[in-house]
Design an enzyme around this catalytic site. Structure first.
Site, PDB file in Angstrom:
ATOM      1  N   SER A 114       0.817  -1.215   0.000  1.00  0.00           N
ATOM      2  CA  SER A 114       0.000   0.000   0.000  1.00  0.00           C
ATOM      3  C   SER A 114       0.856   1.273   0.000  1.00  0.00           C
ATOM      4  O   SER A 114       0.340   2.362  -0.220  1.00  0.00           O
ATOM      5  CB  SER A 114      -0.944   0.022   1.198  1.00  0.00           C
ATOM      6  OG  SER A 114      -1.846  -1.053   1.111  1.00  0.00           O
ATOM      7  N   GLY A 140      -4.529  -2.151  -0.461  1.00  0.00           N
ATOM      8  CA  GLY A 140      -3.807  -1.883  -1.706  1.00  0.00           C
ATOM      9  C   GLY A 140      -3.507  -0.412  -1.871  1.00  0.00           C
ATOM     10  O   GLY A 140      -4.125   0.433  -1.222  1.00  0.00           O
ATOM     11  N   CYS A 186      -9.153  -2.064   4.484  1.00  0.00           N
ATOM     12  CA  CYS A 186      -8.509  -0.848   3.956  1.00  0.00           C
ATOM     13  C   CYS A 186      -8.987  -0.536   2.528  1.00  0.00           C
ATOM     14  O   CYS A 186     -10.105  -0.069   2.365  1.00  0.00           O
ATOM     15  CB  CYS A 186      -7.004  -0.952   4.072  1.00  0.00           C
ATOM     16  SG  CYS A 186      -6.280   0.683   4.285  1.00  0.00           S
ATOM     17  N   GLN A 243     -12.905   0.394   1.043  1.00  0.00           N
ATOM     18  CA  GLN A 243     -13.262   1.425   0.060  1.00  0.00           C
ATOM     19  C   GLN A 243     -13.956   0.800  -1.154  1.00  0.00           C
ATOM     20  O   GLN A 243     -14.944   1.346  -1.656  1.00  0.00           O
ATOM     21  CB  GLN A 243     -12.001   2.188  -0.344  1.00  0.00           C
ATOM     22  CG  GLN A 243     -11.364   2.899   0.861  1.00  0.00           C
ATOM     23  CD  GLN A 243      -9.936   3.370   0.607  1.00  0.00           C
ATOM     24  OE1 GLN A 243      -9.376   3.176  -0.468  1.00  0.00           O
ATOM     25  NE2 GLN A 243      -9.335   3.985   1.613  1.00  0.00           N
ATOM     26  N   ASN A 288      -2.989   2.766   7.644  1.00  0.00           N
ATOM     27  CA  ASN A 288      -2.176   3.305   6.553  1.00  0.00           C
ATOM     28  C   ASN A 288      -3.080   3.598   5.375  1.00  0.00           C
ATOM     29  O   ASN A 288      -3.230   2.776   4.491  1.00  0.00           O
ATOM     30  CB  ASN A 288      -1.098   2.287   6.133  1.00  0.00           C
ATOM     31  CG  ASN A 288      -0.525   2.615   4.781  1.00  0.00           C
ATOM     32  OD1 ASN A 288      -0.506   3.780   4.377  1.00  0.00           O
ATOM     33  ND2 ASN A 288      -0.076   1.605   4.057  1.00  0.00           N
ATOM     34  N   GLY A 319      -4.924   6.938   2.785  1.00  0.00           N
ATOM     35  CA  GLY A 319      -5.026   8.343   2.425  1.00  0.00           C
ATOM     36  C   GLY A 319      -6.428   8.719   1.975  1.00  0.00           C
ATOM     37  O   GLY A 319      -6.762   9.900   1.896  1.00  0.00           O
ATOM     38  N   TYR A 320      -7.234   7.706   1.647  1.00  0.00           N
ATOM     39  CA  TYR A 320      -8.609   7.939   1.189  1.00  0.00           C
ATOM     40  C   TYR A 320      -9.565   7.443   2.265  1.00  0.00           C
ATOM     41  O   TYR A 320      -9.185   6.650   3.122  1.00  0.00           O
ATOM     42  CB  TYR A 320      -8.864   7.196  -0.127  1.00  0.00           C
ATOM     43  CG  TYR A 320      -8.006   7.702  -1.264  1.00  0.00           C
ATOM     44  CD1 TYR A 320      -8.473   8.691  -2.123  1.00  0.00           C
ATOM     45  CD2 TYR A 320      -6.712   7.223  -1.456  1.00  0.00           C
ATOM     46  CE1 TYR A 320      -7.684   9.173  -3.156  1.00  0.00           C
ATOM     47  CE2 TYR A 320      -5.912   7.702  -2.491  1.00  0.00           C
ATOM     48  CZ  TYR A 320      -6.401   8.677  -3.341  1.00  0.00           C
ATOM     49  OH  TYR A 320      -5.616   9.158  -4.350  1.00  0.00           O
ATOM     50  N   HIS A 378      -6.206  -1.881   9.982  1.00  0.00           N
ATOM     51  CA  HIS A 378      -5.577  -3.181   9.694  1.00  0.00           C
ATOM     52  C   HIS A 378      -5.701  -4.143  10.868  1.00  0.00           C
ATOM     53  O   HIS A 378      -4.842  -4.153  11.751  1.00  0.00           O
ATOM     54  CB  HIS A 378      -4.106  -2.973   9.329  1.00  0.00           C
ATOM     55  CG  HIS A 378      -3.953  -2.370   7.976  1.00  0.00           C
ATOM     56  ND1 HIS A 378      -3.939  -3.124   6.824  1.00  0.00           N
ATOM     57  CD2 HIS A 378      -3.872  -1.080   7.588  1.00  0.00           C
ATOM     58  CE1 HIS A 378      -3.822  -2.328   5.782  1.00  0.00           C
ATOM     59  NE2 HIS A 378      -3.795  -1.076   6.212  1.00  0.00           N
ATOM     60  N   GLU A 380      -5.042  -7.128  10.894  1.00  0.00           N
ATOM     61  CA  GLU A 380      -3.911  -8.075  10.864  1.00  0.00           C
ATOM     62  C   GLU A 380      -2.653  -7.432  11.449  1.00  0.00           C
ATOM     63  O   GLU A 380      -1.620  -8.104  11.575  1.00  0.00           O
ATOM     64  CB  GLU A 380      -3.654  -8.550   9.432  1.00  0.00           C
ATOM     65  CG  GLU A 380      -2.830  -7.617   8.544  1.00  0.00           C
ATOM     66  CD  GLU A 380      -3.578  -6.367   8.077  1.00  0.00           C
ATOM     67  OE1 GLU A 380      -4.746  -6.179   8.480  1.00  0.00           O
ATOM     68  OE2 GLU A 380      -3.000  -5.557   7.321  1.00  0.00           O
TER      69      GLU A 380
HETATM   70  N1  LIG Z   1      -3.639   0.376   3.045  1.00  0.00           N
HETATM   71  C1  LIG Z   1      -4.554   0.547   2.105  1.00  0.00           C
HETATM   72  O1  LIG Z   1      -5.212  -0.386   1.628  1.00  0.00           O
HETATM   73  C2  LIG Z   1      -4.716   1.938   1.559  1.00  0.00           C
HETATM   74  C3  LIG Z   1      -5.955   2.110   0.733  1.00  0.00           C
HETATM   75  C4  LIG Z   1      -5.885   3.305  -0.185  1.00  0.00           C
HETATM   76  N2  LIG Z   1      -4.800   3.146  -1.101  1.00  0.00           N
HETATM   77  C5  LIG Z   1      -5.717   4.565   0.633  1.00  0.00           C
HETATM   78  O2  LIG Z   1      -4.655   5.136   0.678  1.00  0.00           O
HETATM   79  O3  LIG Z   1      -6.646   5.007   1.255  1.00  0.00           O
END
Ligand SMILES: NC(=O)CC[C@H](N)C(=O)O
Length: 379
Positions: free
Chosen positions: A46, A245, A274, A278, A316, A318-319, A358, A360
């Site tokens: 990610s 991702g 994550c 979304q 982790n 950003g969206y 997360h 995990e």
């Molecule tokens: N860790 C992730 O899956 C991040 C999800 C997406 N890429 C975001 O930044 O929000």
């Protein structure tokens, strides 16, 4: 040590010294406030396309664990097969390291994987800039000729325009079994492998962290890892998992369409983490927006909606999912206690839920690992 400069999109400059591989790079500059976990974070897919700033000042003092691979192809201590972040930015790199499981220094690992590292940067000041302005693109340059090269170079388009998921997802179907074995195939015939009596989970790989696969296998299920854009509908399986991702979820419409098709079976358990939160939200009709500077740390507090239960989570992203755009069939499952943003959703009738954080961990607190138990119970 070679001088190196970080140049942000708004023109601000930070000078430091190189301790990793020496090559100019560009990417989205983000900050993570966790105190530990650089081996896991650097190998978390990610972080593709991002320059990772760590606010904790001392970094590198526990070295790097060995990059051993298990018989099923998964790294023992890392979250994927290589470093995915574009670079690491720290305040005070520790040249000495000590840890029972360390086999090399962070500097040596970065050099081997051709990833730049900068030390001597005031990462708190840099973080203040990112908090006020929001995350922005940045470049790491070693001298003026690099600077000109990168300035002119068209090969660094903006972060949101790149489909990073396509870059990091697996290219073939891989079956993992709880006994520690696996097999893979590029053809659909892999589904003809004699079926075990185990429950089967299709895992849509948007850039999955290995600990997610480990958490599923530990619960005695067979994991069928498929590329992010693979249409698994029509196959025989008991549950659908959508992974984490990198990048903008709006680049993953094919995955959203496939989830929508899978939802035709209202009894099929679906769990997302994550990016998975979304994409499931998008499949349910909700909208995503970009947070100003994201959530990247080990201590993000989330509350389970309808309860007084609060969990400390590893994050982790950003969206985020816009809670106001969830349709009547869905409700928020977790809410972030710092900023009120969405941290998960659940369907009101069907066994479909997801977490923005997360469960995990790897790295970070394991308080929410029970979500894997909940998912496996539903299979
Ligand atoms: N860790 C992730 O899956 C991040 C999800 C997406 N890429 C975001 O930044 O929000």
């Amino acid at each position: 040590m070679r001088n190196v400069t970080l140049i942000l999109d708004d023109g601000s400059r930070f000078s430091g010294k190189s301790f990793g591989y020496e090559k100019p790079v560009a990417g989205e500059v983000v900050f993570n406030t966790a105190m530990t976990g650089y081996p896991e974070s650097l190998t978390d897919p990610s972080y593709a396309g991002q320059l990772m700033t760590l606010t904790f000042p001392l970094v590198g003092n526990y070295g790097v664990p060995p990059f051993t691979i298990e018989p099923n192809g998964l790294a023992t201590f890392m979250e994927s097969e290589k470093i995915h972040a574009e670079a690491i930015i720290v305040s005070d790199y520790s040249y000495e390291y000590s840890h029972w499981n360390a086999v090399e220094s962070l500097a040596d690992w970065l050099k081997r994987e051709k990833i730049p590292g900068i030390t001597g940067i005031d990462t708190r000041e840099l973080t203040k800039v990112l908090r006020e302005h929001g995350v922005m693109m940045g470049k790491i340059v070693f001298d003026e000729s690099d600077e000109e090269l990168i300035m002119k170079n068209e090969e660094f388009p903006s972060y949101a325009d790149i489909n990073y998921v396509d870059r990091v997802s697996c290219k073939e179907i891989i079956h993992y079994f709880p006994d520690g074995t696996s097999n893979c195939s590029t053809a659909d015939s892999s589904f003809l492998i004699p079926h075990s009596s185990l429950k089967k989970v299709v895992l849509v790989d948007c850039g999955v962290k290995t600990n997610i696969i480990r958490c599923l296998l530990k619960r005695n299920v067979e994991v069928i890892r498929v590329p992010w854009d693979y249409d698994y509908n029509g196959l025989e399986f008991d549950g659908l998992f959508i992974s984490n991702g990198p990048g903008d979820p709006d680049t993953c419409d094919v995955a959203v369409q496939n989830i929508r098709k899978a939802m035709a079976n209202e009894k099929l358990p679906i769990f997302g983490i994550c990016m998975g939160n979304q994409l499931l939200s998008k499949a349910g009709g909700a909208k995503i927006y970009k947070l100003k500077y994201g959530h990247r740390s080990h201590n993000q507090p989330v509350r389970m909606v309808g309860t007084e239960r609060c969990f400390i989570t590893s994050q982790n992203h950003g969206y985020a999912v816009d809670n106001n755009t969830l349709s009547a069939d869905w409700e928020p499952l977790f809410i972030n206690m710092n900023d009120g943003s969405n941290e998960g959703i659940k369907h009101k009738k069907n066994p479909w839920f997801s977490a923005q954080f997360h469960p995990e961990a790897a790295s970070g607190p394991t308080d929410t690992e029970f979500l894997f138990d909940e998912f496996v119970k539903l299979l």
